[in-house]
Write a protein that holds these residues in place. Structure first.
Motif, PDB file in Angstrom:
ATOM      1  N   ALA A 249       0.829  -1.234  -0.058  1.00 25.15           N
ATOM      2  CA  ALA A 249      -0.071   0.200  -0.031  1.00 25.15           C
ATOM      3  C   ALA A 249       0.866   1.204   0.087  1.00 25.15           C
ATOM      4  O   ALA A 249       0.455   2.268  -0.372  1.00 25.15           O
ATOM      5  N   LEU A 250       2.205   1.325   0.161  1.00 22.77           N
ATOM      6  CA  LEU A 250       3.067   2.328   0.384  1.00 22.77           C
ATOM      7  C   LEU A 250       3.845   2.327  -0.805  1.00 22.77           C
ATOM      8  O   LEU A 250       4.082   3.287  -1.469  1.00 22.77           O
ATOM      9  N   ALA A 251       4.090   0.837  -1.446  1.00 28.14           N
ATOM     10  CA  ALA A 251       5.101   0.672  -2.462  1.00 28.14           C
ATOM     11  C   ALA A 251       4.489   1.250  -3.599  1.00 28.14           C
ATOM     12  O   ALA A 251       5.334   2.088  -4.585  1.00 28.14           O
ATOM     13  N   ARG A 252       3.088   1.281  -4.063  1.00 33.70           N
ATOM     14  CA  ARG A 252       2.684   1.582  -5.299  1.00 33.70           C
ATOM     15  C   ARG A 252       2.630   3.083  -5.510  1.00 33.70           C
ATOM     16  O   ARG A 252       3.032   3.696  -6.480  1.00 33.70           O
ATOM     17  N   PRO A 253       1.936   3.799  -4.357  1.00 32.50           N
ATOM     18  CA  PRO A 253       2.119   5.051  -4.516  1.00 32.50           C
ATOM     19  C   PRO A 253       3.469   5.740  -4.618  1.00 32.50           C
ATOM     20  O   PRO A 253       3.778   6.810  -5.209  1.00 32.50           O
ATOM     21  N   ALA A 254       4.112   5.175  -4.062  1.00 28.53           N
ATOM     22  CA  ALA A 254       5.762   5.877  -3.664  1.00 28.53           C
ATOM     23  C   ALA A 254       6.267   6.036  -5.133  1.00 28.53           C
ATOM     24  O   ALA A 254       6.810   6.656  -5.467  1.00 28.53           O
ATOM     25  N   LEU A 255       6.055   4.732  -6.020  1.00 32.21           N
ATOM     26  CA  LEU A 255       6.846   4.537  -7.148  1.00 32.21           C
ATOM     27  C   LEU A 255       5.924   5.641  -8.050  1.00 32.21           C
ATOM     28  O   LEU A 255       6.391   6.103  -9.102  1.00 32.21           O
ATOM     29  N   GLY A 256       4.634   5.829  -7.826  1.00 33.92           N
ATOM     30  CA  GLY A 256       3.980   6.727  -8.475  1.00 33.92           C
ATOM     31  C   GLY A 256       4.440   8.096  -8.414  1.00 33.92           C
ATOM     32  O   GLY A 256       4.527   8.970  -9.734  1.00 33.92           O
ATOM     33  N   PHE A 257       4.803   8.558  -7.055  1.00 35.21           N
ATOM     34  CA  PHE A 257       5.374   9.825  -7.250  1.00 35.21           C
ATOM     35  C   PHE A 257       6.720  10.120  -7.902  1.00 35.21           C
ATOM     36  O   PHE A 257       6.987  10.997  -8.337  1.00 35.21           O
ATOM     37  N   LEU A 258       7.570   8.797  -7.602  1.00 35.27           N
ATOM     38  CA  LEU A 258       8.794   8.895  -8.609  1.00 35.27           C
ATOM     39  C   LEU A 258       8.753   9.183 -10.061  1.00 35.27           C
ATOM     40  O   LEU A 258       9.528   9.786 -10.667  1.00 35.27           O
ATOM     41  N   GLU A 259       7.700   8.293 -10.424  1.00 34.64           N
ATOM     42  CA  GLU A 259       7.319   8.538 -11.764  1.00 34.64           C
ATOM     43  C   GLU A 259       6.887   9.840 -12.336  1.00 34.64           C
ATOM     44  O   GLU A 259       7.405  10.511 -13.339  1.00 34.64           O
ATOM     45  N   GLN A 260       6.278  10.483 -11.335  1.00 32.31           N
ATOM     46  CA  GLN A 260       5.950  12.031 -11.817  1.00 32.31           C
ATOM     47  C   GLN A 260       6.959  12.753 -11.818  1.00 32.31           C
ATOM     48  O   GLN A 260       6.978  13.944 -12.447  1.00 32.31           O
ATOM     49  N   VAL A 261       8.105  12.642 -11.008  1.00 28.53           N
ATOM     50  CA  VAL A 261       9.182  13.473 -11.141  1.00 28.53           C
ATOM     51  C   VAL A 261      10.366  12.716 -12.083  1.00 28.53           C
ATOM     52  O   VAL A 261      11.505  13.297 -12.138  1.00 28.53           O
ATOM     53  N   GLY A 262      10.389  11.775 -12.932  1.00 28.82           N
ATOM     54  CA  GLY A 262      11.038  11.200 -13.741  1.00 28.82           C
ATOM     55  C   GLY A 262      12.237  10.275 -13.091  1.00 28.82           C
ATOM     56  O   GLY A 262      13.367  10.341 -13.621  1.00 28.82           O
ATOM     57  N   LEU A 263      11.756   9.773 -11.802  1.00 24.73           N
ATOM     58  CA  LEU A 263      13.014   9.168 -11.265  1.00 24.73           C
ATOM     59  C   LEU A 263      12.406   7.667 -10.992  1.00 24.73           C
ATOM     60  O   LEU A 263      13.085   6.828 -10.104  1.00 24.73           O
ATOM     61  N   ALA A 264      11.453   7.026 -11.669  1.00 26.19           N
ATOM     62  CA  ALA A 264      11.159   5.854 -11.598  1.00 26.19           C
ATOM     63  C   ALA A 264      12.231   4.825 -11.979  1.00 26.19           C
ATOM     64  O   ALA A 264      12.273   3.616 -11.119  1.00 26.19           O
ATOM     65  N   GLY A 265      13.074   5.093 -12.815  1.00 27.92           N
ATOM     66  CA  GLY A 265      14.138   4.221 -13.368  1.00 27.92           C
ATOM     67  C   GLY A 265      15.353   4.171 -12.162  1.00 27.92           C
ATOM     68  O   GLY A 265      16.136   3.602 -12.140  1.00 27.92           O
ATOM     69  N   ARG A 266      15.195   5.062 -10.939  1.00 27.21           N
ATOM     70  CA  ARG A 266      16.479   5.304 -10.045  1.00 27.21           C
ATOM     71  C   ARG A 266      15.477   4.993  -8.658  1.00 27.21           C
ATOM     72  O   ARG A 266      16.355   5.322  -7.735  1.00 27.21           O
ATOM     73  N   ALA A 267      14.573   4.311  -8.821  1.00 22.59           N
ATOM     74  CA  ALA A 267      13.905   4.082  -7.505  1.00 22.59           C
ATOM     75  C   ALA A 267      14.704   3.137  -6.289  1.00 22.59           C
ATOM     76  O   ALA A 267      14.556   3.610  -5.333  1.00 22.59           O
TER      77      ALA A 267
END
Ligand code: ATP
Length: 248
Positions: A124-142
């Motif tokens: 429940a934390l993992a998904r939204p956290a990844l979503g916010f990283l995606e929004q700032v272009g950092l999904a690939g650096r998670a």
């Protein structure tokens, strides 16, 4: 005129004989990006720390979403929809980018820091956290430990952490500081993508970025507003060119 999201009226702050904020007033609508510019020592940081609640004004008032928040401390303003992007020191260096954002999601959900180890495995934390990283272009650096991120990536991570608190107003103090042209361009694109979704008050020295992004620009000199208007209006203002850009 419709009630703005943020209304600041007659804000004053003195440090001894220095008037850092001099009868400052501002209206910021929902979704609007308002930039505050001015030479060194103009009072920009003093102003933003009063807006975030870390510094109490001597007089004046700050109304947010119809509520007088002038005397509310910073943490109470954060719960009410303010987010400030702090300096990079707010990032936990030994945690991954994803863990830092998950921590912010968790804080927003009202969990205590003590619960972190269990909560970090919670989908429940993992998904939204990844979503916010995606929004700032950092999904690939998670999965990258924060200390290993570049300067620009750290600033983007701070914004992801601020977004995780689901703010209606984001206060940004010089997000492009210390960036090269490529990193600045990336930050401009990120802020452009956020514009319209939430209100942003941006203090920034990079004039190209300010004029490209801002719906409204406010010019401070010695704590006082000397001009305010659209980017084009402020750029063309003879008083601004003289007092700030050193022309004329
Ligand atoms: P810069 O662009 O250099 O960051 P600024 O526009 O953010 O400057 P402030 O840092 O807000 O300006 O400072 C405004 C004025 O208030 C300056 O004259 C500064 O010296 C003074 N000032 C700021 N903080 C303090 C303090 N804690 N004690 C005394 N004077 C202060």
């Amino acid at each position: 005129m419709a009630e703005p999201l943020l209304l600041v009226e007659g804000l004053c702050k003195r440090y001894g004989g220095v008037v850092a904020t001099d009868d400052f007033s501002l209206r910021v609508a929902d979704g609007e990006l308002c930039a505050i510019i001015g030479p060194n020592g103009a009072g920009k940081t003093t102003l933003i720390t009063q807006l975030s609640g870390e510094l109490a004004p001597d007089s004046g008032r700050i109304v947010f979403a119809g509520r007088d928040v002038t005397r509310l401390p910073a943490h109470a303003r954060a719960l009410g929809g303010f987010a400030r992007s702090f300096q990079i020191t707010s990032i936990f260096g030994e945690f991954t980018a994803w863990q830092n954002v998950a921590l912010a999601v968790q804080a927003q959900a009202g969990h205590s820091f003590r619960l972190w180890r269990n909560a970090s495995r919670d989908p429940a934390l993992a998904r939204p956290a990844l979503g916010f990283l995606e929004q700032v272009g950092l999904a690939g650096r998670a999965g990258v430990v924060a200390t290993e991120l570049s300067h620009g990536e750290k600033r983007a991570l701070e914004i992801a952490m601020a977004l995780a608190t689901r703010p209606r107003l984001l206060l940004l103090d010089e997000p492009m500081a210390g960036m090269g042209p490529e990193e600045s361009a990336r930050m401009v694109a990120l802020l452009a993508s956020l514009k319209g979704r939430l209100a942003i008050v941006l203090v920034e020295h990079d004039m190209d970025a300010v004029f490209a992004l801002a719906d409204r620009v406010v010019v401070l000199v010695s704590g006082r507003v000397i001009a305010a208007g659209s980017s084009d209006e402020v750029r063309a203002d003879a008083g601004v060119r003289k007092a700030y850009l050193g022309e004329g």
